[in-house]
Design an enzyme around this catalytic site. Sequence first.
Site, PDB file in Angstrom:
ATOM      1  N   TYR A  11       0.884  -1.263   0.100  1.00  0.00           N
ATOM      2  CA  TYR A  11       0.156  -0.109   0.062  1.00  0.00           C
ATOM      3  C   TYR A  11       0.897   1.222  -0.140  1.00  0.00           C
ATOM      4  O   TYR A  11       1.791   1.604   0.851  1.00  0.00           O
ATOM      5  CB  TYR A  11      -0.945   0.089   0.978  1.00  0.00           C
ATOM      6  CG  TYR A  11      -2.291   0.798   1.084  1.00  0.00           C
ATOM      7  CD1 TYR A  11      -2.010   2.241   0.923  1.00  0.00           C
ATOM      8  CD2 TYR A  11      -3.388   0.251   1.134  1.00  0.00           C
ATOM      9  CE1 TYR A  11      -3.157   3.053   0.775  1.00  0.00           C
ATOM     10  CE2 TYR A  11      -4.530   1.037   0.905  1.00  0.00           C
ATOM     11  CZ  TYR A  11      -4.568   2.479   0.758  1.00  0.00           C
ATOM     12  OH  TYR A  11      -5.588   3.050   0.675  1.00  0.00           O
ATOM     13  N   TYR A  35      -1.331   5.335 -10.379  1.00  0.00           N
ATOM     14  CA  TYR A  35      -2.081   4.414 -11.294  1.00  0.00           C
ATOM     15  C   TYR A  35      -3.738   4.634 -10.617  1.00  0.00           C
ATOM     16  O   TYR A  35      -4.557   5.402 -11.730  1.00  0.00           O
ATOM     17  CB  TYR A  35      -2.014   2.811 -10.875  1.00  0.00           C
ATOM     18  CG  TYR A  35      -3.019   1.761 -10.933  1.00  0.00           C
ATOM     19  CD1 TYR A  35      -3.767   1.477 -12.010  1.00  0.00           C
ATOM     20  CD2 TYR A  35      -3.459   1.030  -9.840  1.00  0.00           C
ATOM     21  CE1 TYR A  35      -4.905   0.951 -11.868  1.00  0.00           C
ATOM     22  CE2 TYR A  35      -4.463   0.194  -9.876  1.00  0.00           C
ATOM     23  CZ  TYR A  35      -5.310  -0.079 -10.862  1.00  0.00           C
ATOM     24  OH  TYR A  35      -6.211  -1.165 -11.150  1.00  0.00           O
TER      25      TYR A  35
END
Lengths: 392, 136
Positions: free
Chosen positions: A279, A327
Amino acid sequence: MSPRRRAAIVGVAESELGRTPHLTVLSQQARASSAALAEAGLTLGDVDGLFTAGNWSWAPALTLAEYLGMHPDHLDGTNIGGSSFEAHIGHATAAIEAGLIDVALITYGSTQRSDRTRGRPRPGTLTEQYEQPFGLPQPVGAYALAAARYMHEYGVTSEELAEVAVSARQWAARNPRAYHRDPITVADVLASPLIAEPLHKLDCCLVTDGGGAVVVAAEDRWQDVATRPVVVRGHAETTTHTSISQMPDLTVTGAARTGPLALERAGVTHEDVDLLAIYDSFTITVLLTLESLGFCKPGEAGRFVAAGRTAPGGELPMNTNGGGLSYTHPGMYGIFLLIEATRQLRGDFRDQPDQPDQPGRPGRQVEGAELALVHGTGGVLSSTSTVVLSRS
Amino acid sequence: MPDLPSIVIDAESKPFWDGVALGELRLQRCRDCARAVFPARVVCPHCFGEGLEPLLAAGTGTVYSKTVVHRAFGAFAEQVPFTIALIDLDEGVRMMSRIVGETPVAIGDRVRLRVTRLDDAPDAPQLPCFRAEVGA
Ligand SMILES: [Zn+2]
């Protein structure tokens, strides 16, 4: 002891990413669910467990079940922030191993970019009342406090933090769905506006809309599915605090607990890991996580990333979709870590050509990847959940 | 100008905020393990003991971490740049606060309580802020 019935990810999908004012959190989850089930060759009627997390309803699992037209036998609305979906994988796997369910559907949807609600100050209730009145922008300010302490203790530089964003962007260039694909340099990160010192704009994740879905199935169903199952080998989750002021040590996250535990439960070691999905809410999140997981010694993760070890061609490829930094990042990003790791282990990108602009440079597919470590972080470094996935 | 968000004071936090209005920093201490506790609660987070008694803090501490904020939300946007710190109070608990006064602080610096308002509005709450001890 008889071997427990195994669970595997058999379908993954994103919904539309970026800015989606024509969608709601519910339609995003419906679209992602439909695509993930279709990929697996399953239908909604095969699903007996529904897992979701969000703060868009008083009971998101109920709201979503009604919308999808489901009456599932197993409901899980565990919300521990962005790591919720790694926790859901663990919970779904346990339910499958116990024989409670055969097929689980895990979903997420967000319209935070279109809503423009992120970060708006609300009245501080319960323990929030001791932090909220001082005006720290959340979550970035909490991560900035962790970064400042980490740099102070280990002499880490802003340049080393910036390397995480540069590595992520190199991978994003290989992902047609990435929000930002143009190359960036360390200098670009340092030249971007300061948000909360020492974090610059390019140290921070994107704010996008989007959704995703993951289908998990019991071993007895694997012969029915249209994809190569990606086996859930191990899982662990924990929390260390909810308010940043109550984090025991700003340089050590719950990954120090969940990383080793998930690997042990999977029966593997750090050396067996071929691929990382970590993450990356902020650049600091990645450095602290690499160290807490045990892939780097304290203070050394920045140099590890700067040496290209996690970039395309590196020995430990990380965030091969471009991550939350480049992204997509619709608020709670954890489901996208699972989607990318699954696609990598299946070899979905094997047929994609090398980078057209960089002949001879490796493409997105991590060749020969057998084992992935997926690690979610939620809140303000508050919760972590680690999942180990394997190709067989 | 957007309003500063209000604080929702509850039964457990009322003594703390009442103390702030008097210029005091009220913590708790556990009778069983003798450790200081903040924020207030009915069980000790160190030993689960239920014997929590009031403890008046000296109002001094050390900066554990700090950030200078350049982008903030709502009414706080007009206050940038400002400094938020995590402060290790001498009693052994950590709290978030705003650094006020002209003297900037660094990690490891000594700081002292200064109860003040962050906004000129008459209904802006009194808050337990801190200032650098040097040059104070
Ligand atoms: Zn105690």
